[in-house]
Scaffold this active site. Structure first.
Site, PDB file in Angstrom:
ATOM      1  N   GLY A  46       0.826  -1.198   0.000  1.00 16.14           N
ATOM      2  CA  GLY A  46       0.000   0.000   0.000  1.00 16.14           C
ATOM      3  C   GLY A  46       0.859   1.247   0.000  1.00 16.14           C
ATOM      4  O   GLY A  46       2.059   1.184   0.306  1.00 16.14           O
ATOM      5  N   GLN A  51       3.078   9.884   1.665  1.00 12.79           N
ATOM      6  CA  GLN A  51       4.370   9.206   1.445  1.00 12.79           C
ATOM      7  C   GLN A  51       5.065   9.685   0.179  1.00 12.79           C
ATOM      8  O   GLN A  51       6.264   9.451   0.008  1.00 12.79           O
ATOM      9  CB  GLN A  51       4.167   7.683   1.373  1.00 12.79           C
ATOM     10  CG  GLN A  51       3.762   7.090   2.721  1.00 12.79           C
ATOM     11  CD  GLN A  51       3.610   5.589   2.614  1.00 12.79           C
ATOM     12  OE1 GLN A  51       2.579   5.099   2.208  1.00 12.79           O
ATOM     13  NE2 GLN A  51       4.645   4.853   2.959  1.00 12.79           N
ATOM     14  N   CYS A  88       6.734  -0.694   6.280  1.00  9.96           N
ATOM     15  CA  CYS A  88       6.243   0.518   5.621  1.00  9.96           C
ATOM     16  C   CYS A  88       7.311   0.984   4.639  1.00  9.96           C
ATOM     17  O   CYS A  88       8.499   0.982   4.970  1.00  9.96           O
ATOM     18  CB  CYS A  88       5.994   1.590   6.678  1.00  9.96           C
ATOM     19  SG  CYS A  88       5.447   3.162   6.000  1.00  9.96           S
ATOM     20  N   LEU A  89       6.878   1.414   3.464  1.00 16.73           N
ATOM     21  CA  LEU A  89       7.841   1.900   2.467  1.00 16.73           C
ATOM     22  C   LEU A  89       8.573   3.147   2.952  1.00 16.73           C
ATOM     23  O   LEU A  89       9.648   3.465   2.456  1.00 16.73           O
ATOM     24  CB  LEU A  89       7.134   2.185   1.137  1.00 16.73           C
ATOM     25  CG  LEU A  89       6.566   0.955   0.405  1.00 16.73           C
ATOM     26  CD1 LEU A  89       5.786   1.387  -0.827  1.00 16.73           C
ATOM     27  CD2 LEU A  89       7.663  -0.023   0.028  1.00 16.73           C
ATOM     28  N   HIS A 130      -3.281   0.523   8.191  1.00 19.30           N
ATOM     29  CA  HIS A 130      -1.955   1.145   8.082  1.00 19.30           C
ATOM     30  C   HIS A 130      -2.013   2.389   7.197  1.00 19.30           C
ATOM     31  O   HIS A 130      -1.499   3.457   7.559  1.00 19.30           O
ATOM     32  CB  HIS A 130      -0.979   0.100   7.518  1.00 19.30           C
ATOM     33  CG  HIS A 130       0.406   0.598   7.278  1.00 19.30           C
ATOM     34  ND1 HIS A 130       1.499   0.134   7.961  1.00 19.30           N
ATOM     35  CD2 HIS A 130       0.892   1.531   6.398  1.00 19.30           C
ATOM     36  CE1 HIS A 130       2.585   0.766   7.533  1.00 19.30           C
ATOM     37  NE2 HIS A 130       2.250   1.602   6.579  1.00 19.30           N
ATOM     38  N   GLU A 131      -2.667   2.258   6.039  1.00 20.10           N
ATOM     39  CA  GLU A 131      -2.711   3.386   5.092  1.00 20.10           C
ATOM     40  C   GLU A 131      -3.603   4.519   5.623  1.00 20.10           C
ATOM     41  O   GLU A 131      -3.278   5.697   5.449  1.00 20.10           O
ATOM     42  CB  GLU A 131      -3.178   2.927   3.707  1.00 20.10           C
ATOM     43  CG  GLU A 131      -2.294   1.872   3.047  1.00 20.10           C
ATOM     44  CD  GLU A 131      -0.805   2.178   3.054  1.00 20.10           C
ATOM     45  OE1 GLU A 131      -0.423   3.358   3.000  1.00 20.10           O
ATOM     46  OE2 GLU A 131      -0.016   1.217   3.132  1.00 20.10           O
ATOM     47  N   HIS A 134      -1.724   6.667   7.944  1.00 20.75           N
ATOM     48  CA  HIS A 134      -0.848   7.645   7.274  1.00 20.75           C
ATOM     49  C   HIS A 134      -1.572   8.976   7.057  1.00 20.75           C
ATOM     50  O   HIS A 134      -0.953  10.039   7.109  1.00 20.75           O
ATOM     51  CB  HIS A 134      -0.398   7.116   5.901  1.00 20.75           C
ATOM     52  CG  HIS A 134       0.846   6.279   5.934  1.00 20.75           C
ATOM     53  ND1 HIS A 134       2.061   6.774   6.360  1.00 20.75           N
ATOM     54  CD2 HIS A 134       1.074   5.001   5.570  1.00 20.75           C
ATOM     55  CE1 HIS A 134       2.979   5.814   6.268  1.00 20.75           C
ATOM     56  NE2 HIS A 134       2.410   4.729   5.792  1.00 20.75           N
TER      57      HIS A 134
END
Ligand code: ZN
Length: 163
Positions: A46, A51, A88-89, A130-131, A134
């Site tokens: 995701g 991000q 996480c990216l 998670h997203e 953000h």
């Protein structure tokens, strides 16, 4: 389409609250296309707009069963729990244990700004939570129940619990 630069932990933009999308513009459409390309390029499950440095309520997710684009997502319901490794990216190469609901029901707008409801369990439920975090400036490291470790070391250490 283009691959955008992924912001990493320590970048202030990741800690800011995102604004609702009020209408589709060519800029938003391009942003979504770029987010999709950036997520796949980075082998992510995701990606949220902050991000890539844009404070808009947009997330893209593919937990292995197809692409979901969620604009202005709102979690309606959660149930159960799952405890496991999460990454996480924006925190590259790291993993830690996070407990999330095992079921999530979310409403959002699609790429035509039409409302839809998405239900997910397991990895998809984890990714939705998670997203959406953000968009509030929250990172999984805030919720970690284990040390934040190099992913390889993490999965070696917690192998048995994740089997
Ligand atoms: Zn993330």
């Amino acid at each position: 389409m283009a691959i955008r630069n992924i912001r990493t932990e320590g970048d202030e933009i990741l800690r800011k609250k995102c604004k609702e999308v009020t209408g589709l513009t060519p800029k938003i459409t391009t942003l979504i296309e770029d987010m999709v390309e950036t997520m796949y390029d980075a082998n992510g499950v995701g990606l949220a707009a902050p991000q890539v440095g844009i404070l808009k309520r947009i997330v893209v997710i593919d937990a292995g069963e197809g692409l979901h684009v969620l604009i202005n997502p709102v979690i309606l319901e959660t149930d159960g729990e799952q405890t496991g490794g999460e990454g996480c990216l924006s925190v590259p190469g790291k993993t830690a244990t996070v407990t999330r609901p095992n079921y999530v029901k979310v409403k959002a707008l699609d790429r035509e700004m039409k409302e839809f409801v998405l239900e997910g369990t397991e990895l998809l439920a984890r990714a939705i939570c998670h997203e959406c975090d953000h968009l509030e400036g929250v990172l999984y490291v805030d919720k970690a129940e284990s040390p934040i470790m190099d992913s390889e070391a993490y999965y070696e250490k917690y192998k048995e619990e994740n089997e």
